[in-house]
Motif scaffolding. Sequence first.
Motif, PDB file in Angstrom:
ATOM      1  N   ALA A  65      23.908  34.554  46.432  1.00 43.69           N
ATOM      2  CA  ALA A  65      23.260  35.812  46.804  1.00 43.69           C
ATOM      3  C   ALA A  65      24.175  36.969  46.438  1.00 43.69           C
ATOM      4  CB  ALA A  65      22.955  35.829  48.305  1.00 43.69           C
ATOM      5  N   ASN A  66      23.609  38.170  46.413  1.00 39.44           N
ATOM      6  CA  ASN A  66      24.372  39.343  46.031  1.00 39.44           C
ATOM      7  C   ASN A  66      24.894  40.131  47.225  1.00 39.44           C
ATOM      8  OD1 ASN A  66      24.124  39.003  43.217  1.00 39.44           O
ATOM      9  ND2 ASN A  66      22.073  39.887  43.248  1.00 39.44           N
ATOM     10  N   ASP A  67      24.663  39.624  48.431  1.00 35.06           N
ATOM     11  CA  ASP A  67      25.069  40.361  49.621  1.00 35.06           C
ATOM     12  C   ASP A  67      26.335  39.782  50.234  1.00 35.06           C
ATOM     13  OD1 ASP A  67      22.709  38.858  52.021  1.00 35.06           O
ATOM     14  OD2 ASP A  67      23.924  37.998  50.414  1.00 35.06           O
ATOM     15  N   VAL A  68      27.249  39.289  49.407  1.00 34.29           N
ATOM     16  CA  VAL A  68      28.513  38.758  49.895  1.00 34.29           C
ATOM     17  C   VAL A  68      29.328  39.891  50.522  1.00 34.29           C
ATOM     18  CG1 VAL A  68      30.686  37.668  49.215  1.00 34.29           C
ATOM     19  CG2 VAL A  68      28.538  36.937  48.156  1.00 34.29           C
ATOM     20  N   GLU A  69      29.851  39.640  51.711  1.00 36.65           N
ATOM     21  CA  GLU A  69      30.647  40.650  52.406  1.00 36.65           C
ATOM     22  C   GLU A  69      31.892  41.012  51.606  1.00 36.65           C
ATOM     23  OE1 GLU A  69      33.266  41.067  56.552  1.00 36.65           O
ATOM     24  OE2 GLU A  69      32.310  39.161  56.002  1.00 36.65           O
ATOM     25  N   ILE A  70      32.171  42.304  51.508  1.00 38.71           N
ATOM     26  CA  ILE A  70      33.397  42.763  50.854  1.00 38.71           C
ATOM     27  C   ILE A  70      34.477  42.883  51.928  1.00 38.71           C
ATOM     28  CG2 ILE A  70      34.501  44.592  49.530  1.00 38.71           C
ATOM     29  CD1 ILE A  70      31.796  45.293  48.367  1.00 38.71           C
ATOM     30  N   ARG A  71      35.537  42.117  51.773  1.00 43.88           N
ATOM     31  CA  ARG A  71      36.613  42.091  52.752  1.00 43.88           C
ATOM     32  C   ARG A  71      37.817  42.864  52.214  1.00 43.88           C
ATOM     33  NH1 ARG A  71      36.343  35.526  53.845  1.00 43.88           N
ATOM     34  NH2 ARG A  71      34.131  35.453  54.438  1.00 43.88           N
ATOM     35  N   ASP A  72      38.521  43.544  53.100  1.00 42.19           N
ATOM     36  CA  ASP A  72      39.710  44.287  52.710  1.00 42.19           C
ATOM     37  C   ASP A  72      40.890  43.334  52.523  1.00 42.19           C
ATOM     38  OD1 ASP A  72      38.331  46.670  52.825  1.00 42.19           O
ATOM     39  OD2 ASP A  72      38.983  47.143  54.872  1.00 42.19           O
ATOM     40  N   ALA A  73      41.717  43.629  51.516  1.00 39.83           N
ATOM     41  CA  ALA A  73      42.871  42.772  51.230  1.00 39.83           C
ATOM     42  C   ALA A  73      43.986  43.605  50.607  1.00 39.83           C
ATOM     43  CB  ALA A  73      42.476  41.628  50.294  1.00 39.83           C
ATOM     44  N   ALA A  74      45.175  43.027  50.584  1.00 45.71           N
ATOM     45  CA  ALA A  74      46.337  43.697  49.993  1.00 45.71           C
ATOM     46  C   ALA A  74      47.208  42.675  49.287  1.00 45.71           C
ATOM     47  CB  ALA A  74      47.150  44.414  51.069  1.00 45.71           C
ATOM     48  N   CYS A  75      47.806  43.087  48.167  1.00 38.12           N
ATOM     49  CA  CYS A  75      48.763  42.263  47.430  1.00 38.12           C
ATOM     50  C   CYS A  75      50.034  43.063  47.199  1.00 38.12           C
ATOM     51  CB  CYS A  75      48.189  41.832  46.077  1.00 38.12           C
ATOM     52  SG  CYS A  75      46.885  40.587  46.172  1.00 38.12           S
ATOM     53  N   VAL A  76      51.163  42.376  47.172  1.00 38.36           N
ATOM     54  CA  VAL A  76      52.446  43.030  46.911  1.00 38.36           C
ATOM     55  C   VAL A  76      53.078  42.413  45.668  1.00 38.36           C
ATOM     56  CG1 VAL A  76      54.741  43.565  47.776  1.00 38.36           C
ATOM     57  CG2 VAL A  76      52.809  43.545  49.339  1.00 38.36           C
ATOM     58  N   ILE A  77      53.435  43.266  44.729  1.00 39.99           N
ATOM     59  CA  ILE A  77      54.117  42.856  43.501  1.00 39.99           C
ATOM     60  C   ILE A  77      55.598  43.174  43.699  1.00 39.99           C
ATOM     61  CG2 ILE A  77      54.241  43.155  41.005  1.00 39.99           C
ATOM     62  CD1 ILE A  77      51.341  44.463  41.385  1.00 39.99           C
ATOM     63  N   VAL A  78      56.392  42.163  43.995  1.00 39.45           N
ATOM     64  CA  VAL A  78      57.824  42.361  44.199  1.00 39.45           C
ATOM     65  C   VAL A  78      58.501  42.312  42.832  1.00 39.45           C
ATOM     66  CG1 VAL A  78      59.902  41.587  45.382  1.00 39.45           C
ATOM     67  CG2 VAL A  78      57.661  41.254  46.448  1.00 39.45           C
ATOM     68  N   ILE A  79      59.291  43.342  42.534  1.00 39.29           N
ATOM     69  CA  ILE A  79      59.929  43.475  41.230  1.00 39.29           C
ATOM     70  C   ILE A  79      61.444  43.381  41.393  1.00 39.29           C
ATOM     71  CG2 ILE A  79      60.177  44.909  39.172  1.00 39.29           C
ATOM     72  CD1 ILE A  79      57.591  46.336  39.969  1.00 39.29           C
ATOM     73  N   ASP A  80      62.049  42.480  40.646  1.00 36.51           N
ATOM     74  CA  ASP A  80      63.500  42.316  40.650  1.00 36.51           C
ATOM     75  C   ASP A  80      64.071  43.067  39.447  1.00 36.51           C
ATOM     76  OD1 ASP A  80      66.143  41.516  40.601  1.00 36.51           O
ATOM     77  OD2 ASP A  80      65.704  39.422  41.078  1.00 36.51           O
ATOM     78  N   TYR A  81      64.911  44.079  39.734  1.00 35.58           N
ATOM     79  CA  TYR A  81      65.486  44.916  38.680  1.00 35.58           C
ATOM     80  C   TYR A  81      66.921  44.510  38.341  1.00 35.58           C
ATOM     81  CZ  TYR A  81      61.589  48.038  39.840  1.00 35.58           C
ATOM     82  OH  TYR A  81      60.348  48.570  40.063  1.00 35.58           O
ATOM     83  N   ALA A  82      67.294  43.262  38.643  1.00 35.46           N
ATOM     84  CA  ALA A  82      68.669  42.824  38.368  1.00 35.46           C
ATOM     85  C   ALA A  82      69.014  43.002  36.897  1.00 35.46           C
ATOM     86  CB  ALA A  82      68.847  41.371  38.780  1.00 35.46           C
ATOM     87  N   LYS A  83      68.033  42.775  36.029  1.00 37.78           N
ATOM     88  CA  LYS A  83      68.182  43.056  34.601  1.00 37.78           C
ATOM     89  C   LYS A  83      67.208  44.180  34.262  1.00 37.78           C
ATOM     90  CE  LYS A  83      69.476  38.334  33.302  1.00 37.78           C
ATOM     91  NZ  LYS A  83      69.122  37.162  32.448  1.00 37.78           N
ATOM     92  N   PRO A  84      67.654  45.432  34.317  1.00 37.97           N
ATOM     93  CA  PRO A  84      66.744  46.564  34.144  1.00 37.97           C
ATOM     94  C   PRO A  84      65.932  46.509  32.851  1.00 37.97           C
ATOM     95  CG  PRO A  84      68.899  47.303  34.877  1.00 37.97           C
ATOM     96  CD  PRO A  84      69.040  45.859  34.543  1.00 37.97           C
ATOM     97  N   GLU A  85      66.512  45.917  31.824  1.00 39.70           N
ATOM     98  CA  GLU A  85      65.787  45.846  30.553  1.00 39.70           C
ATOM     99  C   GLU A  85      64.698  44.783  30.568  1.00 39.70           C
ATOM    100  OE1 GLU A  85      68.926  42.748  30.464  1.00 39.70           O
ATOM    101  OE2 GLU A  85      68.778  44.833  31.140  1.00 39.70           O
ATOM    102  N   GLU A  86      64.722  43.903  31.565  1.00 42.11           N
ATOM    103  CA  GLU A  86      63.734  42.825  31.641  1.00 42.11           C
ATOM    104  C   GLU A  86      63.483  42.452  33.103  1.00 42.11           C
ATOM    105  OE1 GLU A  86      62.799  39.164  28.694  1.00 42.11           O
ATOM    106  OE2 GLU A  86      64.696  39.008  29.765  1.00 42.11           O
ATOM    107  N   PRO A  87      62.828  43.326  33.879  1.00 40.10           N
ATOM    108  CA  PRO A  87      62.559  43.026  35.292  1.00 40.10           C
ATOM    109  C   PRO A  87      61.634  41.822  35.432  1.00 40.10           C
ATOM    110  CG  PRO A  87      61.354  44.983  34.583  1.00 40.10           C
ATOM    111  CD  PRO A  87      62.277  44.623  33.474  1.00 40.10           C
ATOM    112  N   THR A  88      61.727  41.175  36.572  1.00 40.14           N
ATOM    113  CA  THR A  88      60.888  40.006  36.840  1.00 40.14           C
ATOM    114  C   THR A  88      60.021  40.254  38.069  1.00 40.14           C
ATOM    115  OG1 THR A  88      62.694  38.983  38.095  1.00 40.14           O
ATOM    116  CG2 THR A  88      62.466  38.371  35.763  1.00 40.14           C
ATOM    117  N   LEU A  89      58.882  39.551  38.127  1.00 41.64           N
ATOM    118  CA  LEU A  89      57.905  39.702  39.195  1.00 41.64           C
ATOM    119  C   LEU A  89      57.714  38.371  39.902  1.00 41.64           C
ATOM    120  CD1 LEU A  89      55.117  41.469  37.070  1.00 41.64           C
ATOM    121  CD2 LEU A  89      57.132  42.521  38.110  1.00 41.64           C
TER     122      LEU A  89
END
Length: 236
Positions: free
Chosen positions: A11-35
Amino acid sequence: MIETSPPLAAANDVEIRDAACVIVIDYAKPEEPTLLMGRRHADQIFLPDKWVFPGGRVDAADRTFARSFDTSYLPRDLAAELRPFALAGVRELFEEAGLLIGAGATGDLENEHWPAFAAAGYAPAPIHLHPLARAITPPGRVRRYDTWFFTASRAAVANAQSAPDGELLDLDWFTLDAARKLDLPNITRLVLDDVSLRLQSTSEGDFSGADLPFYHEDACGFQRTLISCTLPQPAP
């Protein structure tokens, strides 16, 4: 987390639920950060076996906590309706990845809402989260979410950590190029592009003050528009 691929809902009446995601970024190597990313279980209904960022639903406790929580957010004039998303992102990151973004609690934390943080002696510190993007799952999917994506520096993670809850498998750190080679949902791939663009134009992911991409579908099809995180938001 956002689903942008089959299966379709009955059906097209699926409830829209609120959510959140966090992208943690490691800058130990500034030229090539990792997620930080993890793989969802193959038997899950929503995005089985896909690689995603830590995150999950905004619950009633997050909303209750946001009404009394007086520590700063980024940007400092973050719309009040988005503050529960920031808190939910901090909580979900701790639950799914064991990473605590917090500060030493100076008073009585609302233990009934955030027992894990209270036990560790910390209060959440959403001031370390930078809003990045918003996305709403298109109609017709088996699950639909109105998700806010935030970034945070790995340097903001406190020493107090815990074992992940097992919601995500194979948690690991990936460069942008390596992440793009994973089996990703479409929306995760788009958000990776947004991270890449912002890393090219800002220092250490300080994305405050910029207009943010909003991914959604309307009568004209899939859209990418720009919105502010300091103003009332468009309805799903």
